[in-house]
Design a protein around this motif. Structure first.
Motif, short mmCIF file in Angstrom:
data_model
loop_
_atom_site.label_atom_id
_atom_site.label_comp_id
_atom_site.label_asym_id
_atom_site.label_seq_id
_atom_site.Cartn_x
_atom_site.Cartn_y
_atom_site.Cartn_z
N VAL A 3 -1.38 -12.78 -2.43
CA VAL A 3 -0.65 -11.80 -3.23
C VAL A 3 0.64 -11.34 -2.55
O VAL A 3 1.47 -10.69 -3.18
N ARG A 4 0.82 -11.69 -1.29
CA ARG A 4 2.01 -11.24 -0.56
C ARG A 4 3.32 -11.62 -1.25
O ARG A 4 4.21 -10.79 -1.36
N TRP B 262 -0.87 -4.78 0.11
CA TRP B 262 0.32 -5.50 -0.36
C TRP B 262 1.58 -4.70 -0.06
O TRP B 262 2.58 -5.26 0.39
N ARG B 263 1.52 -3.38 -0.27
CA ARG B 263 2.68 -2.54 0.03
C ARG B 263 2.97 -2.51 1.53
O ARG B 263 4.13 -2.52 1.94
N GLU C 72 3.65 -4.82 -8.51
CA GLU C 72 2.28 -4.31 -8.37
C GLU C 72 1.41 -4.77 -9.54
O GLU C 72 0.23 -5.05 -9.37
N ASP D 76 2.32 -4.88 3.67
CA ASP D 76 2.78 -6.19 4.11
C ASP D 76 4.19 -6.51 3.65
O ASP D 76 4.84 -7.39 4.21
N ARG D 77 4.65 -5.83 2.63
CA ARG D 77 5.99 -6.12 2.10
C ARG D 77 7.05 -5.69 3.11
O ARG D 77 6.91 -4.67 3.77
N VAL E 138 0.01 -8.13 -8.82
CA VAL E 138 -1.04 -8.05 -7.80
C VAL E 138 -2.34 -7.60 -8.45
O VAL E 138 -3.41 -8.18 -8.23
N ARG F 44 -5.15 -11.56 0.61
CA ARG F 44 -4.00 -10.82 1.16
C ARG F 44 -2.77 -11.72 1.25
O ARG F 44 -1.66 -11.31 0.90
#
Length: 152
Positions: free
Chosen positions: A83-84, A129-130, A89, A132-133, A92, A80
């Motif tokens: 890839v942040r 990932w989405r 995408e 956390d963005r 990732v 996690r």
């Protein structure tokens, strides 16, 4: 340092005189390791001190010494965060696919301790990932052109 200690002179006085003369000649200038701390002599009591020293010299982490299943488990746990910073995408998904290939290779021919390791779901990683963005506010849509009062 080829001269011998004169008889009747104490060894300490003779050694200190030799050191002083060498300093005056500049024999201690520009030595490798000048200004660096001495190595920890107590660390040499460990039987693997040389491995730790080599890793430190090369700037490596001790993770390279772990068995493959433990390395994979650590990568899964840190996926996690790794890839942040990726911007797209696609990148990732590529990172997850690469990790899954390594996991599949290990599952085909397992070695080392029995650590439960399974492939990662790329959709779950992308969803996280989405989340956390940082949310970037979208610019407002452009305004429709105004019609002039005489064209109404």
């Amino acid at each position: 340092m080829t001269e011998r200690k004169p008889p009747g002179m104490s060894a300490e006085t003779w050694v200190e005189r030799q050191i002083r003369q060498a300093q005056e000649r500049g024999a201690f200038d520009n030595l490798p390791g000048a200004g660096k701390p001495l190595p920890n002599l107590h660390a040499r009591r460990d039987e693997n001190w040389w491995i730790k020293q080599k890793l430190a010299d090369e700037g490596l982490s001790a993770d390279v010494l772990l068995p493959e299943p433990l390395r994979l488990r650590k990568e899964i746990d840190g996926l996690r965060e790794s890839v942040r910073p990726l911007p797209t995408e696609r990148q990732v998904r590529d990172a997850v696919a690469q990790l899954n290939r390594r996991i599949a290779d290990w599952l085909r021919a397992p070695s080392g301790p029995a650590v439960p390791v399974g492939p990662m779901d790329a959709d779950d990683v992308v969803r996280q990932w989405r989340e956390d963005r940082p949310t970037v506010p979208k610019p407002p849509p452009p305004e429709a052109p105004r019609t002039r009062w005489w064209r109404r």
